[in-house]
Design a protein around this motif. Structure first.
Motif, PDB file in Angstrom:
ATOM      1  N   TYR A 170       0.853  -1.157   0.092  1.00 27.72           N
ATOM      2  CA  TYR A 170      -0.155   0.175  -0.080  1.00 27.72           C
ATOM      3  C   TYR A 170       0.996   1.295  -0.038  1.00 27.72           C
ATOM      4  CZ  TYR A 170      -4.709  -2.057   0.224  1.00 27.72           C
ATOM      5  OH  TYR A 170      -5.820  -2.576   0.227  1.00 27.72           O
TER       6      TYR A 170
ATOM      7  N   ALA B 127       1.450   3.122  -3.050  1.00 27.37           N
ATOM      8  CA  ALA B 127       0.196   3.807  -3.741  1.00 27.37           C
ATOM      9  C   ALA B 127       0.434   5.331  -2.933  1.00 27.37           C
ATOM     10  CB  ALA B 127      -0.993   3.504  -3.890  1.00 27.37           C
TER      11      ALA B 127
ATOM     12  N   GLN C 121      -8.076   6.454  -3.397  1.00 21.78           N
ATOM     13  CA  GLN C 121      -8.574   5.145  -3.818  1.00 21.78           C
ATOM     14  C   GLN C 121      -8.306   4.678  -5.120  1.00 21.78           C
ATOM     15  OE1 GLN C 121     -12.725   5.810  -2.359  1.00 21.78           O
ATOM     16  NE2 GLN C 121     -12.308   4.927  -0.415  1.00 21.78           N
ATOM     17  N   GLN C 122      -8.269   5.626  -6.334  1.00 28.32           N
ATOM     18  CA  GLN C 122      -7.880   5.263  -7.715  1.00 28.32           C
ATOM     19  C   GLN C 122      -6.319   4.968  -7.539  1.00 28.32           C
ATOM     20  OE1 GLN C 122      -9.599   5.132  -9.956  1.00 28.32           O
ATOM     21  NE2 GLN C 122      -8.143   4.457 -11.284  1.00 28.32           N
ATOM     22  N   ALA C 123      -5.657   5.592  -6.661  1.00 29.07           N
ATOM     23  CA  ALA C 123      -4.260   4.943  -6.693  1.00 29.07           C
ATOM     24  C   ALA C 123      -3.984   3.582  -6.053  1.00 29.07           C
ATOM     25  CB  ALA C 123      -3.422   6.052  -5.849  1.00 29.07           C
TER      26      ALA C 123
ATOM     27  N   ALA D   8      -6.447   1.315  -6.004  1.00 26.34           N
ATOM     28  CA  ALA D   8      -7.032   0.319  -7.192  1.00 26.34           C
ATOM     29  C   ALA D   8      -6.043  -0.003  -8.325  1.00 26.34           C
ATOM     30  CB  ALA D   8      -8.288   0.978  -7.774  1.00 26.34           C
ATOM     31  N   GLU D   9      -5.365   0.956  -8.783  1.00 22.54           N
ATOM     32  CA  GLU D   9      -4.372   1.049 -10.008  1.00 22.54           C
ATOM     33  C   GLU D   9      -3.168   0.109  -9.276  1.00 22.54           C
ATOM     34  OE1 GLU D   9      -3.149   4.759 -11.011  1.00 22.54           O
ATOM     35  OE2 GLU D   9      -5.199   5.248 -11.815  1.00 22.54           O
ATOM     36  N   CYS D  10      -2.713   0.375  -7.986  1.00 22.56           N
ATOM     37  CA  CYS D  10      -1.854  -0.443  -7.354  1.00 22.56           C
ATOM     38  C   CYS D  10      -2.406  -2.027  -7.410  1.00 22.56           C
ATOM     39  CB  CYS D  10      -1.324  -0.079  -6.216  1.00 22.56           C
ATOM     40  SG  CYS D  10       0.205  -0.680  -5.383  1.00 22.56           S
TER      41      CYS D  10
ATOM     42  N   GLY E 299      -4.615  -3.394  -9.176  1.00 18.03           N
ATOM     43  CA  GLY E 299      -4.799  -3.748 -10.643  1.00 18.03           C
ATOM     44  C   GLY E 299      -3.643  -4.122 -11.311  1.00 18.03           C
ATOM     45  N   LYS E 300      -2.569  -3.747 -10.932  1.00 15.00           N
ATOM     46  CA  LYS E 300      -0.915  -3.790 -11.753  1.00 15.00           C
ATOM     47  C   LYS E 300      -0.310  -4.921 -11.040  1.00 15.00           C
ATOM     48  CE  LYS E 300       0.549   1.093 -12.003  1.00 15.00           C
ATOM     49  NZ  LYS E 300       1.496   2.066 -11.429  1.00 15.00           N
ATOM     50  N   GLU E 301      -1.049  -5.529  -9.982  1.00 19.45           N
ATOM     51  CA  GLU E 301      -0.557  -6.684  -9.379  1.00 19.45           C
ATOM     52  C   GLU E 301      -1.008  -8.139  -9.725  1.00 19.45           C
ATOM     53  OE1 GLU E 301       2.567  -6.721  -8.171  1.00 19.45           O
ATOM     54  OE2 GLU E 301       2.472  -4.331  -8.270  1.00 19.45           O
ATOM     55  N   HIS E 302      -2.399  -7.741 -10.364  1.00 18.32           N
ATOM     56  CA  HIS E 302      -3.192  -8.691 -10.958  1.00 18.32           C
ATOM     57  C   HIS E 302      -3.700  -9.743 -10.051  1.00 18.32           C
ATOM     58  CE1 HIS E 302      -1.979  -7.558 -14.969  1.00 18.32           C
ATOM     59  NE2 HIS E 302      -0.682  -7.678 -14.665  1.00 18.32           N
TER      60      HIS E 302
END
Length: 153
Positions: free
Chosen positions: A27, A30, A110-112, A114-116, A118-121
């Motif tokens: 976390y 992000a 929260q967007q940051a 979510a992107e973090c 998402g990047k980690e799949h």
């Protein structure tokens, strides 16, 4: 002589401890752009759910004692995320409110996150199943410890 079931690598508590430390680091990637620590992020989350909480309410939500929470809130106030106000009726009571910056940063933070994620799949179904299992374990341990402390009284 050590048996397999009591080896360090086989201890659930050790796995949970390490996973917690790794989540904090995860976390932090992000949150660093916002100048936040993971603990500060948790305070913001509690206040985004309900602004204007007392120190006691935030402590209950995060399972933190006031001696841990007070310096954390002071640093967040100094950084402009929130304000701390003593009650006019009871000077011992402290109410915490988000500042405009604290409120307006919810979406970008929260967007940051979510992107973090998402990047980690991360598989969302596995994530949800794991969260449910850990929540059940946490409840069981909290109940056990509460019951033991009641017996000691």
């Amino acid at each position: 002589m050590q048996t397999d079931h009591i080896r360090l690598a086989n201890q659930l508590c050790f796995s949970v401890y390490n996973t917690s430390r790794l989540f904090t680091k995860f976390y932090q990637r992000a949150l660093s752009d916002f100048g936040l620590t993971y603990s500060q992020y948790l305070v913001l989350m509690a206040l985004w759910e309900e602004d204007g909480q007392t120190l006691h309410q935030i402590g209950d939500a995060l399972y933190l004692e006031s001696n841990t929470l007070t310096p954390l809130l002071r640093r967040m106030e100094d950084a402009g995320w929130l304000t701390r106000e003593k009650s006019a009726h009871d000077r011992r009571q402290l109410t915490v409110h988000l500042t405009a910056e604290g409120q307006e940063s919810q979406g970008p933070i929260q967007q940051a996150i979510a992107e973090c994620i998402g990047k980690e799949h991360l598989d969302i179904d596995q994530y949800n199943d794991t969260q449910e299992t850990i929540s059940q374990l946490e409840t069981a341990l909290r109940t056990l410890l509460t019951d033991e402390s009641k017996m000691e009284e």
